[in-house]
Scaffold this motif. Sequence first.
Motif, short mmCIF file in Angstrom:
data_model
loop_
_atom_site.label_atom_id
_atom_site.label_comp_id
_atom_site.label_asym_id
_atom_site.label_seq_id
_atom_site.Cartn_x
_atom_site.Cartn_y
_atom_site.Cartn_z
N ARG A 265 0.83 -1.20 0.00
CA ARG A 265 0.00 0.00 0.00
C ARG A 265 0.87 1.25 0.00
NH1 ARG A 265 -3.85 0.10 4.72
NH2 ARG A 265 -2.25 -1.14 5.77
N LEU A 266 1.98 1.20 0.71
CA LEU A 266 2.89 2.35 0.71
C LEU A 266 3.50 2.54 -0.66
CD1 LEU A 266 4.41 4.61 2.11
CD2 LEU A 266 6.10 2.92 2.87
N ARG A 267 3.94 1.44 -1.29
CA ARG A 267 4.50 1.55 -2.64
C ARG A 267 3.52 2.21 -3.59
NH1 ARG A 267 4.46 -3.74 -6.16
NH2 ARG A 267 2.27 -3.09 -6.10
N ASP A 268 2.28 1.73 -3.57
CA ASP A 268 1.28 2.26 -4.49
C ASP A 268 0.94 3.71 -4.18
OD1 ASP A 268 1.36 -0.30 -5.44
OD2 ASP A 268 -0.69 -0.84 -4.87
N GLY A 269 0.85 4.04 -2.88
CA GLY A 269 0.55 5.41 -2.50
C GLY A 269 1.65 6.37 -2.89
N LEU A 270 2.90 5.96 -2.70
CA LEU A 270 4.03 6.80 -3.09
C LEU A 270 4.04 7.01 -4.60
CD1 LEU A 270 6.80 5.24 -0.82
CD2 LEU A 270 5.96 7.59 -0.65
N ALA A 271 3.84 5.93 -5.34
CA ALA A 271 3.86 6.03 -6.80
C ALA A 271 2.72 6.92 -7.30
CB ALA A 271 3.78 4.64 -7.42
N ASP A 272 1.54 6.76 -6.73
CA ASP A 272 0.41 7.60 -7.12
C ASP A 272 0.67 9.07 -6.82
OD1 ASP A 272 -1.03 5.46 -8.07
OD2 ASP A 272 -2.21 5.20 -6.23
N ALA A 273 1.49 9.31 -5.79
CA ALA A 273 1.82 10.69 -5.42
C ALA A 273 2.98 11.25 -6.23
CB ALA A 273 2.15 10.76 -3.93
N GLY A 274 3.54 10.42 -7.11
CA GLY A 274 4.63 10.88 -7.95
C GLY A 274 6.01 10.72 -7.35
N THR A 275 6.11 9.98 -6.25
CA THR A 275 7.41 9.75 -5.61
C THR A 275 8.10 8.55 -6.25
OG1 THR A 275 6.65 10.68 -3.51
CG2 THR A 275 8.55 9.21 -3.42
N GLU A 276 9.39 8.68 -6.49
CA GLU A 276 10.18 7.58 -7.06
C GLU A 276 10.30 6.45 -6.06
OE1 GLU A 276 14.24 7.83 -9.02
OE2 GLU A 276 13.53 9.91 -9.15
N VAL A 277 10.02 5.23 -6.48
CA VAL A 277 10.10 4.06 -5.60
C VAL A 277 10.94 2.97 -6.26
CG1 VAL A 277 8.82 2.31 -4.33
CG2 VAL A 277 7.78 4.56 -4.71
N THR A 278 11.87 2.44 -5.51
CA THR A 278 12.58 1.23 -5.91
C THR A 278 12.07 0.09 -5.04
OG1 THR A 278 14.55 2.48 -6.56
CG2 THR A 278 14.83 0.12 -6.15
N TRP A 279 11.60 -0.97 -5.66
CA TRP A 279 10.85 -2.03 -4.97
C TRP A 279 11.59 -3.35 -5.08
CZ3 TRP A 279 6.85 -2.86 -1.76
CH2 TRP A 279 6.22 -4.11 -1.77
N LEU A 280 11.88 -3.97 -3.92
CA LEU A 280 12.50 -5.29 -3.87
C LEU A 280 11.63 -6.20 -3.00
CD1 LEU A 280 14.77 -7.31 -4.42
CD2 LEU A 280 16.02 -6.33 -2.47
N GLU A 281 10.98 -7.18 -3.62
CA GLU A 281 10.14 -8.13 -2.90
C GLU A 281 10.76 -9.51 -3.04
OE1 GLU A 281 5.64 -10.08 -3.13
OE2 GLU A 281 6.01 -8.06 -3.95
N GLN A 282 11.22 -10.06 -1.92
CA GLN A 282 11.97 -11.31 -1.92
C GLN A 282 11.07 -12.53 -1.69
OE1 GLN A 282 15.20 -12.08 -2.62
NE2 GLN A 282 14.44 -14.18 -2.43
N PRO A 283 11.00 -13.46 -2.65
CA PRO A 283 10.27 -14.71 -2.40
C PRO A 283 10.86 -15.44 -1.21
CG PRO A 283 10.77 -14.47 -4.74
CD PRO A 283 11.53 -13.39 -4.03
N GLY A 284 10.00 -15.89 -0.32
CA GLY A 284 10.44 -16.64 0.85
C GLY A 284 10.93 -15.80 1.99
N GLY A 285 10.93 -14.48 1.83
CA GLY A 285 11.48 -13.61 2.87
C GLY A 285 10.53 -13.38 4.03
N TRP A 286 11.07 -13.51 5.27
CA TRP A 286 10.28 -13.21 6.47
C TRP A 286 10.37 -11.73 6.78
CZ3 TRP A 286 13.39 -17.13 9.91
CH2 TRP A 286 13.15 -18.44 9.46
N HIS A 287 9.79 -11.37 7.92
CA HIS A 287 9.85 -9.99 8.38
C HIS A 287 11.30 -9.57 8.62
CE1 HIS A 287 8.48 -6.25 10.06
NE2 HIS A 287 9.08 -6.48 11.21
#
Length: 328
Positions: A265-287
């Motif tokens: 939700r933060l990624r999408d909100g930042l992008a909708d607001a025009g903020t540059e986002v670099t996104w790394l989502e790791q398969p199998g990653g815990w908190h």
Amino acid sequence: MPPMSSVHVETPAPHPGEEEASGADALRRATWITAHLPTGLFEFGVRRTHGNTKPDHATVERSLVTRSRHRGIPVTWIDRENANRGVLIHLHGGTYVKGEHPDHWDWLADMRRRGGMAVAMLHYRLPPEMPFPAAYDDAVEGVLGIVEDFAPYTPRWVLSGDSAGAGLALAVAQTLRDRDEQRPSALVLTAPWVDLTLNDPRIAEQEEKDPALSRETLARSAALYADGFDLEDPRLSPLFRDLRDLPPVHLTVGDQDILLGDALRLRDGLADAGTEVTWLEQPGGWHCYPMVWRGPVSQYARRRQIAFVREALRFDVPVNEGRRAAAH
């Protein structure tokens, strides 16, 4: 899905091997026990983590570790003498109720060693003795104090945080923007907790996958920290605050993280607001996997974060030029 022009999606590492994801069952049991402790024992347990620590000598050479106060807020530095190149200020996680952990120091020392900048751990006050807004106030004042103490030639700087600390870092950046103060060159957010209401429907599904954190622990920590304040207060839940006019953000999360929904939700909100986002989502990653794991998947995430920080600090330009640009 956000506008893809605002989001750079990084290729994740391969799925973690057994050695990196080992211990999940034991961790899940410990997480369950913590979540169900009687209130008195829960508060006793979090109090035991309080106190401003330092990295141990095996993690960082002792001569590189110094302490100072900025607007009265205690800060522990690693290699402060190198601050003319750039500074990374970190706000640790711990669901707003626990102090920094050796894993935080390991991550921060790695940022310093491979990133080539000075790094600082800001020690904010914690509940139950010091509930909200103590942590928020300390983070804002401490960051402003660090920046002003390097005047008139303030080096470029990056603000980072993990879990609760990532939510706090976002709230600080929003406050600096609203006050027209000097802003960080970038934000590095790992597994951000940005909505203390816990109303995200993904939490129930993600909780079954994540052995490291439970909804019960998040809920009782949020109540202890907020101390009666509305959990939708944007200083507590910065997801509900204006996300425009923020610096570039690096977001790292695991797909098994209980807070994956907050990060999405933060990624999408930042992008909708025009903020540059670099996104790394790791398969199998815990908190907070980049901090708690030791192995190739964690190292890959750290390398991506370090590369982002180095770019934000403009390490490809002469130091003096970078300092002059940061001062204006």
